[in-house]
Design a protein around this motif. Sequence first.
Motif, PDB file in Angstrom:
ATOM      1  N   ARG A 172       0.844  -1.204   0.000  1.00 47.48           N
ATOM      2  CA  ARG A 172       0.000   0.000   0.000  1.00 47.48           C
ATOM      3  C   ARG A 172       0.879   1.254   0.000  1.00 47.48           C
ATOM      4  O   ARG A 172       0.604   2.215  -0.717  1.00 47.48           O
ATOM      5  N   GLY A 173       1.943   1.240   0.783  1.00 44.44           N
ATOM      6  CA  GLY A 173       2.870   2.372   0.798  1.00 44.44           C
ATOM      7  C   GLY A 173       3.538   2.575  -0.551  1.00 44.44           C
ATOM      8  O   GLY A 173       3.689   3.707  -1.018  1.00 44.44           O
ATOM      9  N   LYS A 174       3.944   1.484  -1.184  1.00 43.29           N
ATOM     10  CA  LYS A 174       4.565   1.577  -2.499  1.00 43.29           C
ATOM     11  C   LYS A 174       3.576   2.111  -3.534  1.00 43.29           C
ATOM     12  O   LYS A 174       3.942   2.925  -4.386  1.00 43.29           O
ATOM     13  N   ILE A 175       2.334   1.659  -3.453  1.00 40.08           N
ATOM     14  CA  ILE A 175       1.307   2.127  -4.394  1.00 40.08           C
ATOM     15  C   ILE A 175       1.095   3.628  -4.235  1.00 40.08           C
ATOM     16  O   ILE A 175       1.003   4.362  -5.221  1.00 40.08           O
ATOM     17  N   GLN A 176       1.022   4.105  -3.006  1.00 39.96           N
ATOM     18  CA  GLN A 176       0.830   5.539  -2.786  1.00 39.96           C
ATOM     19  C   GLN A 176       2.020   6.334  -3.313  1.00 39.96           C
ATOM     20  O   GLN A 176       1.852   7.414  -3.891  1.00 39.96           O
ATOM     21  N   GLY A 177       3.219   5.809  -3.137  1.00 43.96           N
ATOM     22  CA  GLY A 177       4.408   6.481  -3.661  1.00 43.96           C
ATOM     23  C   GLY A 177       4.398   6.560  -5.178  1.00 43.96           C
ATOM     24  O   GLY A 177       4.718   7.597  -5.766  1.00 43.96           O
ATOM     25  N   VAL A 178       4.012   5.481  -5.820  1.00 44.32           N
ATOM     26  CA  VAL A 178       3.968   5.448  -7.282  1.00 44.32           C
ATOM     27  C   VAL A 178       2.855   6.365  -7.794  1.00 44.32           C
ATOM     28  O   VAL A 178       3.026   7.040  -8.819  1.00 44.32           O
ATOM     29  N   GLN A 179       1.730   6.418  -7.087  1.00 42.34           N
ATOM     30  CA  GLN A 179       0.658   7.314  -7.502  1.00 42.34           C
ATOM     31  C   GLN A 179       1.088   8.771  -7.395  1.00 42.34           C
ATOM     32  O   GLN A 179       0.778   9.584  -8.272  1.00 42.34           O
ATOM     33  N   ALA A 180       1.817   9.116  -6.350  1.00 46.06           N
ATOM     34  CA  ALA A 180       2.322  10.491  -6.207  1.00 46.06           C
ATOM     35  C   ALA A 180       3.309  10.801  -7.333  1.00 46.06           C
ATOM     36  O   ALA A 180       3.278  11.906  -7.892  1.00 46.06           O
ATOM     37  N   GLU A 181       4.157   9.849  -7.662  1.00 50.47           N
ATOM     38  CA  GLU A 181       5.105  10.047  -8.770  1.00 50.47           C
ATOM     39  C   GLU A 181       4.364  10.211 -10.094  1.00 50.47           C
ATOM     40  O   GLU A 181       4.717  11.060 -10.913  1.00 50.47           O
ATOM     41  N   ARG A 182       3.321   9.407 -10.289  1.00 48.03           N
ATOM     42  CA  ARG A 182       2.519   9.515 -11.507  1.00 48.03           C
ATOM     43  C   ARG A 182       1.859  10.885 -11.604  1.00 48.03           C
ATOM     44  O   ARG A 182       1.854  11.519 -12.660  1.00 48.03           O
ATOM     45  N   ASP A 183       1.308  11.377 -10.491  1.00 46.05           N
ATOM     46  CA  ASP A 183       0.671  12.689 -10.489  1.00 46.05           C
ATOM     47  C   ASP A 183       1.675  13.784 -10.840  1.00 46.05           C
ATOM     48  O   ASP A 183       1.353  14.725 -11.575  1.00 46.05           O
ATOM     49  N   GLU A 184       2.884  13.667 -10.321  1.00 43.88           N
ATOM     50  CA  GLU A 184       3.940  14.643 -10.632  1.00 43.88           C
ATOM     51  C   GLU A 184       4.298  14.585 -12.114  1.00 43.88           C
ATOM     52  O   GLU A 184       4.480  15.616 -12.764  1.00 43.88           O
ATOM     53  N   LEU A 185       4.382  13.390 -12.670  1.00 38.30           N
ATOM     54  CA  LEU A 185       4.695  13.250 -14.091  1.00 38.30           C
ATOM     55  C   LEU A 185       3.573  13.792 -14.959  1.00 38.30           C
ATOM     56  O   LEU A 185       3.838  14.414 -15.995  1.00 38.30           O
ATOM     57  N   VAL A 186       2.329  13.582 -14.556  1.00 37.16           N
ATOM     58  CA  VAL A 186       1.193  14.135 -15.303  1.00 37.16           C
ATOM     59  C   VAL A 186       1.263  15.658 -15.301  1.00 37.16           C
ATOM     60  O   VAL A 186       1.029  16.314 -16.318  1.00 37.16           O
ATOM     61  N   ARG A 187       1.637  16.238 -14.138  1.00 31.10           N
ATOM     62  CA  ARG A 187       1.762  17.691 -14.041  1.00 31.10           C
ATOM     63  C   ARG A 187       2.877  18.185 -14.961  1.00 31.10           C
ATOM     64  O   ARG A 187       2.721  19.173 -15.673  1.00 31.10           O
ATOM     65  N   GLN A 188       3.989  17.469 -14.988  1.00 34.21           N
ATOM     66  CA  GLN A 188       5.099  17.857 -15.854  1.00 34.21           C
ATOM     67  C   GLN A 188       4.721  17.764 -17.328  1.00 34.21           C
ATOM     68  O   GLN A 188       5.087  18.631 -18.130  1.00 34.21           O
ATOM     69  N   VAL A 189       3.981  16.717 -17.687  1.00 36.53           N
ATOM     70  CA  VAL A 189       3.545  16.557 -19.077  1.00 36.53           C
ATOM     71  C   VAL A 189       2.621  17.700 -19.468  1.00 36.53           C
ATOM     72  O   VAL A 189       2.747  18.285 -20.560  1.00 36.53           O
ATOM     73  N   THR A 190       1.698  18.067 -18.582  1.00 42.73           N
ATOM     74  CA  THR A 190       0.772  19.162 -18.868  1.00 42.73           C
ATOM     75  C   THR A 190       1.533  20.471 -19.059  1.00 42.73           C
ATOM     76  O   THR A 190       1.262  21.225 -20.004  1.00 42.73           O
ATOM     77  N   ASN A 191       2.489  20.738 -18.178  1.00 38.62           N
ATOM     78  CA  ASN A 191       3.290  21.956 -18.313  1.00 38.62           C
ATOM     79  C   ASN A 191       4.079  21.961 -19.613  1.00 38.62           C
ATOM     80  O   ASN A 191       4.174  22.989 -20.279  1.00 38.62           O
TER      81      ASN A 191
END
Length: 91
Positions: free
Chosen positions: A29-48
């Motif tokens: 569960r901790g790993k999943i939350q970490g990967v989801q946070a990383e994914r959200d950051e990458l989505v933000r970078q892609v949008t920018n």
Amino acid sequence: MTFKRAGFLTKLVVLALLIYMAVTLLDLRGKIQGVQAERDELVRQVTNQQLENQKLADAIANRDDPEMMERVARDRGYVEENETLFIDVAN
């Protein structure tokens, strides 16, 4: 039909397996939350980056536009002939 009761060792093994599964699930569960946070950051970078690419594409498409050229020149500090440039030094 009668069932034989589970011995102490069997209960201990089952308890150890349950504890191992619980710890493993919490770790996952901790790993999943970490990967989801990383994914959200990458989505933000892609949008920018997409916004930046769109700005650059617009700049390329309008490179011969006189208004665009004037805006770029003014952003770089250039002024037209017979214009007075005032610089605010109070800030």
